[in-house]
Scaffold this motif. Structure first.
Motif, PDB file in Angstrom:
ATOM      1  N   GLU A 160      -7.397   6.577  16.246  1.00 16.23           N
ATOM      2  CA  GLU A 160      -6.090   6.537  16.906  1.00 16.23           C
ATOM      3  C   GLU A 160      -5.270   5.278  16.683  1.00 16.23           C
ATOM      4  O   GLU A 160      -4.137   5.213  17.148  1.00 16.23           O
ATOM      5  N   ASP A 161      -5.821   4.273  16.019  1.00 11.46           N
ATOM      6  CA  ASP A 161      -5.021   3.070  15.769  1.00 11.46           C
ATOM      7  C   ASP A 161      -5.548   2.332  14.539  1.00 11.46           C
ATOM      8  O   ASP A 161      -6.588   2.687  13.983  1.00 11.46           O
ATOM      9  N   GLY A 162      -4.803   1.320  14.145  1.00  7.17           N
ATOM     10  CA  GLY A 162      -5.137   0.599  12.928  1.00  7.17           C
ATOM     11  C   GLY A 162      -6.414  -0.213  13.007  1.00  7.17           C
ATOM     12  O   GLY A 162      -7.123  -0.352  12.009  1.00  7.17           O
ATOM     13  N   VAL A 163      -6.719  -0.745  14.177  1.00 11.63           N
ATOM     14  CA  VAL A 163      -7.962  -1.514  14.340  1.00 11.63           C
ATOM     15  C   VAL A 163      -9.161  -0.585  14.148  1.00 11.63           C
ATOM     16  O   VAL A 163     -10.115  -0.915  13.435  1.00 11.63           O
ATOM     17  N   GLU A 164      -9.093   0.595  14.769  1.00 14.38           N
ATOM     18  CA  GLU A 164     -10.168   1.585  14.618  1.00 14.38           C
ATOM     19  C   GLU A 164     -10.261   2.053  13.155  1.00 14.38           C
ATOM     20  O   GLU A 164     -11.366   2.266  12.646  1.00 14.38           O
ATOM     21  N   ALA A 165      -9.126   2.211  12.503  1.00 10.25           N
ATOM     22  CA  ALA A 165      -9.128   2.643  11.102  1.00 10.25           C
ATOM     23  C   ALA A 165      -9.892   1.650  10.234  1.00 10.25           C
ATOM     24  O   ALA A 165     -10.733   2.046   9.417  1.00 10.25           O
ATOM     25  N   MET A 166      -9.617   0.381  10.400  1.00 10.23           N
ATOM     26  CA  MET A 166     -10.289  -0.623   9.568  1.00 10.23           C
ATOM     27  C   MET A 166     -11.772  -0.721   9.923  1.00 10.23           C
ATOM     28  O   MET A 166     -12.605  -0.903   9.028  1.00 10.23           O
ATOM     29  N   ALA A 167     -12.118  -0.569  11.196  1.00 11.80           N
ATOM     30  CA  ALA A 167     -13.537  -0.564  11.588  1.00 11.80           C
ATOM     31  C   ALA A 167     -14.247   0.631  10.948  1.00 11.80           C
ATOM     32  O   ALA A 167     -15.370   0.507  10.450  1.00 11.80           O
ATOM     33  N   PHE A 168     -13.596   1.796  10.954  1.00 13.17           N
ATOM     34  CA  PHE A 168     -14.163   2.997  10.324  1.00 13.17           C
ATOM     35  C   PHE A 168     -14.370   2.754   8.833  1.00 13.17           C
ATOM     36  O   PHE A 168     -15.442   3.007   8.296  1.00 13.17           O
ATOM     37  N   LEU A 169     -13.337   2.275   8.164  1.00  9.84           N
ATOM     38  CA  LEU A 169     -13.404   2.079   6.715  1.00  9.84           C
ATOM     39  C   LEU A 169     -14.441   1.031   6.316  1.00  9.84           C
ATOM     40  O   LEU A 169     -15.077   1.152   5.268  1.00  9.84           O
TER      41      LEU A 169
ATOM     42  N   LYS B 167     -17.077   0.340   8.149  1.00  7.16           N
ATOM     43  CA  LYS B 167     -18.343   0.734   8.791  1.00  7.16           C
ATOM     44  C   LYS B 167     -18.821  -0.330   9.767  1.00  7.16           C
ATOM     45  O   LYS B 167     -19.969  -0.766   9.735  1.00  7.16           O
ATOM     46  N   GLN B 168     -17.923  -0.728  10.662  1.00  9.29           N
ATOM     47  CA  GLN B 168     -18.217  -1.745  11.659  1.00  9.29           C
ATOM     48  C   GLN B 168     -18.305  -1.120  13.045  1.00  9.29           C
ATOM     49  O   GLN B 168     -17.771  -0.046  13.301  1.00  9.29           O
ATOM     50  N   GLU B 169     -18.967  -1.864  13.925  1.00 10.71           N
ATOM     51  CA  GLU B 169     -19.095  -1.485  15.331  1.00 10.71           C
ATOM     52  C   GLU B 169     -19.628  -0.060  15.461  1.00 10.71           C
ATOM     53  O   GLU B 169     -20.657   0.251  14.880  1.00 10.71           O
ATOM     54  N   LYS B 170     -18.926   0.791  16.172  1.00 12.87           N
ATOM     55  CA  LYS B 170     -19.427   2.150  16.409  1.00 12.87           C
ATOM     56  C   LYS B 170     -19.349   3.035  15.167  1.00 12.87           C
ATOM     57  O   LYS B 170     -19.797   4.173  15.180  1.00 12.87           O
ATOM     58  N   TYR B 171     -18.783   2.520  14.081  1.00  9.55           N
ATOM     59  CA  TYR B 171     -18.617   3.300  12.853  1.00  9.55           C
ATOM     60  C   TYR B 171     -19.609   2.926  11.754  1.00  9.55           C
ATOM     61  O   TYR B 171     -19.363   3.196  10.587  1.00  9.55           O
ATOM     62  N   VAL B 172     -20.737   2.319  12.102  1.00 11.62           N
ATOM     63  CA  VAL B 172     -21.689   1.895  11.072  1.00 11.62           C
ATOM     64  C   VAL B 172     -22.200   3.066  10.231  1.00 11.62           C
ATOM     65  O   VAL B 172     -22.566   2.872   9.078  1.00 11.62           O
ATOM     66  N   LYS B 173     -22.202   4.261  10.790  1.00 14.59           N
ATOM     67  CA  LYS B 173     -22.663   5.434  10.042  1.00 14.59           C
ATOM     68  C   LYS B 173     -21.504   6.297   9.550  1.00 14.59           C
ATOM     69  O   LYS B 173     -21.700   7.437   9.144  1.00 14.59           O
ATOM     70  N   ALA B 174     -20.304   5.744   9.567  1.00  8.87           N
ATOM     71  CA  ALA B 174     -19.130   6.498   9.112  1.00  8.87           C
ATOM     72  C   ALA B 174     -19.250   6.810   7.624  1.00  8.87           C
ATOM     73  O   ALA B 174     -19.813   6.033   6.851  1.00  8.87           O
TER      74      ALA B 174
ATOM     75  N   GLU C 135     -11.410  -4.897  -2.186  1.00 15.83           N
ATOM     76  CA  GLU C 135     -12.046  -4.415  -3.419  1.00 15.83           C
ATOM     77  C   GLU C 135     -12.841  -3.128  -3.198  1.00 15.83           C
ATOM     78  O   GLU C 135     -12.891  -2.265  -4.070  1.00 15.83           O
ATOM     79  N   ASN C 136     -13.438  -2.969  -2.035  1.00 20.66           N
ATOM     80  CA  ASN C 136     -14.268  -1.797  -1.749  1.00 20.66           C
ATOM     81  C   ASN C 136     -13.471  -0.589  -1.267  1.00 20.66           C
ATOM     82  O   ASN C 136     -14.019   0.507  -1.203  1.00 20.66           O
ATOM     83  N   LEU C 137     -12.213  -0.781  -0.912  1.00 19.17           N
ATOM     84  CA  LEU C 137     -11.415   0.302  -0.330  1.00 19.17           C
ATOM     85  C   LEU C 137     -10.207   0.693  -1.163  1.00 19.17           C
ATOM     86  O   LEU C 137      -9.673   1.791  -1.001  1.00 19.17           O
ATOM     87  N   ARG C 138      -9.741  -0.167  -2.037  1.00 17.42           N
ATOM     88  CA  ARG C 138      -8.440   0.015  -2.685  1.00 17.42           C
ATOM     89  C   ARG C 138      -8.289   1.289  -3.500  1.00 17.42           C
ATOM     90  O   ARG C 138      -7.188   1.759  -3.728  1.00 17.42           O
ATOM     91  N   ARG C 139      -9.389   1.878  -3.954  1.00 15.04           N
ATOM     92  CA  ARG C 139      -9.289   3.106  -4.751  1.00 15.04           C
ATOM     93  C   ARG C 139      -9.144   4.359  -3.893  1.00 15.04           C
ATOM     94  O   ARG C 139      -8.894   5.438  -4.424  1.00 15.04           O
ATOM     95  N   ILE C 140      -9.306   4.221  -2.576  1.00 20.26           N
ATOM     96  CA  ILE C 140      -9.132   5.385  -1.705  1.00 20.26           C
ATOM     97  C   ILE C 140      -7.638   5.732  -1.682  1.00 20.26           C
ATOM     98  O   ILE C 140      -6.814   4.886  -1.331  1.00 20.26           O
TER      99      ILE C 140
END
Length: 148
Positions: free
Chosen positions: A42-51, A53-60, A88-93
């Motif tokens: 729902e927001d940009g902070v969550e998006a970056m955590a998901f991408l 794989k931080q916090e609650k998104y480690v298994k994303a 570097e790890n995300l730019r191709r998405i």
């Protein structure tokens, strides 16, 4: 097992703070002939955590494509886009900006930040569904997405 069931689903990350628009996107993708796994934040902070794989998104899962709204709480879509394309790890998405803004400055900024395309959300339900289905047809059936 058929070829269709052996194919991995397309992983989509939808970054959308409007629950109604997120639900419309989910509805539009439900009739797909392609297997799609839609993850919503729902927001940009969550998006970056998901991408990342931080916090609650480690298994994303690593998304094959990001559908990004620009006007988000906490960290707006422009900041998210800049961070994705600088990483570097995300730019191709591929990042598809899907927003209500028709402002030329938003369109220019999104492309300057390396958005893969910019689509203005229509207000009409049927048109919204058509737009999401056209995104699906182009990005999931025609385009060859990069590997993780």
């Amino acid at each position: 097992m058929s070829i269709i069931t052996a194919i991995m689903p397309i992983e989509v990350l939808l970054v959308e703070d409007n629950p109604g628009d997120a639900q419309l996107t989910r509805i539009a993708l439900e009739d797909s002939k392609i297997s799609i796994n839609l993850n919503v934040v729902e927001d940009g902070v969550e998006a970056m955590a998901f991408l990342r794989k931080q916090e609650k998104y480690v298994k994303a899962v690593h998304p094959d494509i990001v559908l990004l709204d620009l006007n988000l709480p906490r960290k707006d879509g422009r900041e998210v886009l800049a961070e994705i394309k600088a990483d570097e790890n995300l730019r191709r998405i591929p990042v598809v900006v899907l927003t209500t803004s028709q402002a030329e400055e938003d369109i220019l900024k999104a492309y300057n930040l390396c958005a893969n395309c910019y689509i203005t959300k229509p207000v009409d339900f049927d048109q919204f569904v058509k737009i999401v289905q056209s995104i699906e047809n182009f990005w999931f059936a025609i385009v060859k997405l990069p590997p993780e």
